[in-house]
Design a protein around this motif. Structure first.
Motif, short mmCIF file in Angstrom:
data_model
loop_
_atom_site.label_atom_id
_atom_site.label_comp_id
_atom_site.label_asym_id
_atom_site.label_seq_id
_atom_site.Cartn_x
_atom_site.Cartn_y
_atom_site.Cartn_z
N ASP A 157 0.84 -1.13 -0.11
CA ASP A 157 -0.11 0.00 0.04
C ASP A 157 0.93 1.04 0.15
O ASP A 157 1.57 1.37 1.11
N GLY A 158 0.80 1.98 -1.33
CA GLY A 158 1.81 3.06 -1.03
C GLY A 158 1.87 3.79 -2.46
O GLY A 158 1.01 3.47 -3.41
N MET A 159 2.91 4.54 -2.67
CA MET A 159 3.23 5.36 -3.84
C MET A 159 3.69 4.45 -5.16
O MET A 159 4.32 3.57 -4.69
N MET A 179 6.82 6.43 -0.41
CA MET A 179 6.41 5.80 0.85
C MET A 179 5.40 4.82 0.66
O MET A 179 4.62 4.80 -0.06
N GLY A 180 5.82 3.58 1.45
CA GLY A 180 4.69 2.71 1.26
C GLY A 180 4.85 1.68 2.33
O GLY A 180 5.83 1.73 3.33
N THR A 181 3.83 0.60 2.53
CA THR A 181 3.64 -0.23 3.46
C THR A 181 3.70 -1.57 2.91
O THR A 181 2.83 -1.73 1.86
N LEU A 182 4.75 -2.51 3.28
CA LEU A 182 4.32 -4.00 2.70
C LEU A 182 4.20 -4.77 3.89
O LEU A 182 4.85 -4.95 4.98
N LYS A 183 3.05 -5.64 3.81
CA LYS A 183 2.60 -6.46 4.71
C LYS A 183 3.13 -8.14 4.19
O LYS A 183 2.73 -8.36 2.95
N LEU A 184 3.93 -8.77 5.12
CA LEU A 184 4.02 -10.08 4.62
C LEU A 184 2.93 -11.06 5.11
O LEU A 184 2.30 -10.75 6.29
N ASN A 227 3.26 -13.45 7.00
CA ASN A 227 3.37 -13.97 8.42
C ASN A 227 2.87 -12.81 9.39
O ASN A 227 2.89 -13.14 10.71
N GLY A 228 2.19 -11.84 8.99
CA GLY A 228 1.94 -10.68 9.80
C GLY A 228 3.13 -9.83 10.14
O GLY A 228 2.64 -8.76 10.71
N GLU A 229 4.23 -9.71 9.63
CA GLU A 229 5.15 -8.81 9.71
C GLU A 229 4.93 -7.72 8.77
O GLU A 229 4.31 -7.79 7.67
N ILE A 230 5.50 -6.66 8.77
CA ILE A 230 5.30 -5.15 8.31
C ILE A 230 6.71 -4.38 8.16
O ILE A 230 7.36 -4.19 8.91
N PHE A 231 6.61 -3.97 6.93
CA PHE A 231 7.86 -2.95 6.54
C PHE A 231 6.95 -1.78 6.20
O PHE A 231 6.18 -1.88 5.18
N GLU A 232 7.54 -0.63 6.75
CA GLU A 232 6.96 0.83 6.45
C GLU A 232 8.38 1.68 6.34
O GLU A 232 9.16 1.59 6.79
#
Length: 79
Positions: free
Chosen positions: A24-26, A35-40, A42-47
């Motif tokens: 979710d992002g640009m 800028m963006g958010t990556l959801k894995l 297993n529930g982990e998140i990178f922002e």
């Protein structure tokens, strides 16, 4: 697909494969840039920052075991 509870190696996102659920992002010309958010899966998140479909720049990784990694990645590798 099964959700795994194994922590991901956040030091090298090139190993990600199909372990991500959504971004979710640009975008810029159909590539993840800005800028963006990556959801894995297993529930982990990178922002943080993306450039040309790589994780590139400052960001935060939230692991399933409660660790928050605040770092800078270059071409998807933690520098």
């Amino acid at each position: 697909s099964a959700i795994t509870n194994i922590p991901f190696n956040y030091k090298d996102f090139l190993e990600l494969g199909n372990c991500w659920l959504y971004y979710d992002g640009m975008f810029d010309h159909d590539t993840r840039t800005g800028m963006g958010t990556l959801k894995l899966s297993n529930g982990e998140i990178f922002e943080g920052c993306f450039k040309d479909d790589y994780i590139d720049g400052p960001g935060k990784f939230y692991s399933i075991d409660g660790i928050v990694v605040d770092g800078v990645w270059r071409q998807s590798k933690l520098s």
